[in-house]
Design a protein around this motif. Structure first.
Motif, PDB file in Angstrom:
ATOM      1  N   GLY A   1       0.747 -22.873  38.053  1.00 54.29           N
ATOM      2  CA  GLY A   1       1.256 -22.852  39.420  1.00 54.29           C
ATOM      3  C   GLY A   1       0.501 -21.927  40.357  1.00 54.29           C
TER       4      GLY A   1
ATOM      5  N   THR B   1      -0.781 -23.724  43.502  1.00 54.01           N
ATOM      6  CA  THR B   1       0.356 -24.004  44.382  1.00 54.01           C
ATOM      7  C   THR B   1       0.742 -22.763  45.179  1.00 54.01           C
ATOM      8  OG1 THR B   1       1.168 -25.725  42.913  1.00 54.01           O
ATOM      9  CG2 THR B   1       2.772 -24.777  44.451  1.00 54.01           C
ATOM     10  N   GLU B   2       0.741 -21.613  44.542  1.00 54.35           N
ATOM     11  CA  GLU B   2       1.084 -20.369  45.250  1.00 54.35           C
ATOM     12  C   GLU B   2       0.045 -20.027  46.319  1.00 54.35           C
ATOM     13  OE1 GLU B   2       3.979 -18.778  45.203  1.00 54.35           O
ATOM     14  OE2 GLU B   2       4.557 -20.443  43.901  1.00 54.35           O
TER      15      GLU B   2
ATOM     16  N   ARG C   1       0.724 -22.424  49.119  1.00 57.81           N
ATOM     17  CA  ARG C   1       1.953 -22.014  49.807  1.00 57.81           C
ATOM     18  C   ARG C   1       1.654 -20.865  50.781  1.00 57.81           C
ATOM     19  NH1 ARG C   1       5.506 -21.887  45.777  1.00 57.81           N
ATOM     20  NH2 ARG C   1       6.523 -23.765  46.515  1.00 57.81           N
TER      21      ARG C   1
ATOM     22  N   LEU D   1      -2.876 -32.769  42.740  1.00 57.56           N
ATOM     23  CA  LEU D   1      -2.060 -31.629  43.152  1.00 57.56           C
ATOM     24  C   LEU D   1      -1.754 -31.710  44.645  1.00 57.56           C
ATOM     25  CD1 LEU D   1      -0.749 -28.802  42.766  1.00 57.56           C
ATOM     26  CD2 LEU D   1      -3.023 -27.846  43.242  1.00 57.56           C
ATOM     27  N   TYR D   2      -2.767 -31.943  45.461  1.00 57.18           N
ATOM     28  CA  TYR D   2      -2.556 -31.982  46.908  1.00 57.18           C
ATOM     29  C   TYR D   2      -1.539 -33.064  47.279  1.00 57.18           C
ATOM     30  CZ  TYR D   2      -7.007 -29.434  46.772  1.00 57.18           C
ATOM     31  OH  TYR D   2      -8.008 -28.545  46.483  1.00 57.18           O
TER      32      TYR D   2
ATOM     33  N   ARG E   1       0.783 -34.362  45.365  1.00 58.61           N
ATOM     34  CA  ARG E   1       2.104 -33.973  44.864  1.00 58.61           C
ATOM     35  C   ARG E   1       2.768 -32.958  45.796  1.00 58.61           C
ATOM     36  NH1 ARG E   1       0.707 -32.056  40.098  1.00 58.61           N
ATOM     37  NH2 ARG E   1       1.181 -29.887  40.454  1.00 58.61           N
ATOM     38  N   LEU E   2       1.970 -32.109  46.432  1.00 60.69           N
ATOM     39  CA  LEU E   2       2.507 -31.084  47.331  1.00 60.69           C
ATOM     40  C   LEU E   2       2.770 -31.608  48.745  1.00 60.69           C
ATOM     41  CD1 LEU E   2       0.412 -27.962  46.242  1.00 60.69           C
ATOM     42  CD2 LEU E   2       2.776 -28.545  45.616  1.00 60.69           C
TER      43      LEU E   2
ATOM     44  N   LEU F   1       6.859 -26.659  51.090  1.00 61.89           N
ATOM     45  CA  LEU F   1       6.127 -25.463  50.637  1.00 61.89           C
ATOM     46  C   LEU F   1       6.496 -24.221  51.434  1.00 61.89           C
ATOM     47  CD1 LEU F   1       2.481 -26.660  49.966  1.00 61.89           C
ATOM     48  CD2 LEU F   1       4.100 -25.742  48.319  1.00 61.89           C
TER      49      LEU F   1
END
Length: 174
Positions: A105, A108-109, A112, A140-141, A143-144, A173
């Motif tokens: 993660g 992702t952080e 964010r 990933l992009y 999914r976010l 996010l």
């Protein structure tokens, strides 16, 4: 993500060499798929740590070690020298996570925190560019919540550089 929390902070001067090394380790997996371009790409990545242009350089720290990094630019002119892309909101570039720390993660952080900063700078979107070479990053992009921005894409030689944007007001996010 384990017992420790990831801290995303501004890169300090003392972090430069560690970030440079991290970037090369993170992007080296693509070297075999771009043998004729890898050395130039590597040099560009290494030089980016000292280059003018980013509004912010972020690092992700876990247990006192830098395990990720990214750069934020205020638009396409400062990010790529391409004012014709007409991106006047933050662009996330050179997102990297240490290969030994992936899947926790950390990316992702970093994204964010990038989204939070973009909002604090008055932006309504966060952009980034990538290519099919980086398929796991694209997953990933998406999914976010990033969506393709076809009108902001360009070619680097024969490679299509795909554009994605995150609409910050709609994002989970931030």
């Amino acid at each position: 993500m384990g017992e420790s929390a990831v801290l995303v902070r501004d890169m300090a001067e003392a972090d430069r060499e560690e970030v440079r090394s991290l970037l090369v380790r993170a992007y080296e997996e693509y070297s075999a798929r771009m043998p004729d371009r890898w050395e130039a790409y590597k040099e560009s990545i290494e030089a980016s740590v000292d280059a003018e242009g980013p509004k912010a350089r972020l690092v992700a720290e876990l247990d006192g070690r830098i395990v990720g990094s990214a750069q934020l630019f205020l638009g396409s002119e400062s990010a790529y020298g391409r004012p014709e892309l007409d991106i006047r909101t933050p662009i996330l570039r050179l997102l990297a996570v240490s290969p030994s720390h992936r899947g926790r993660g950390i990316a992702t952080e970093i994204i964010r925190e990038s989204a939070r900063r973009a909002l604090s700078w008055g932006a309504d979107t966060l952009h980034l560019h990538t290519s099919d070479l980086m398929a796991s990053a694209v997953r990933l992009y998406e999914r976010l919540g990033f969506e393709r921005a076809y009108d902001k894409e360009f070619y680097n030689g024969e490679t299509l550089v795909k554009s994605y944007r995150l609409r910050l007001a709609e994002s989970a996010l931030v």
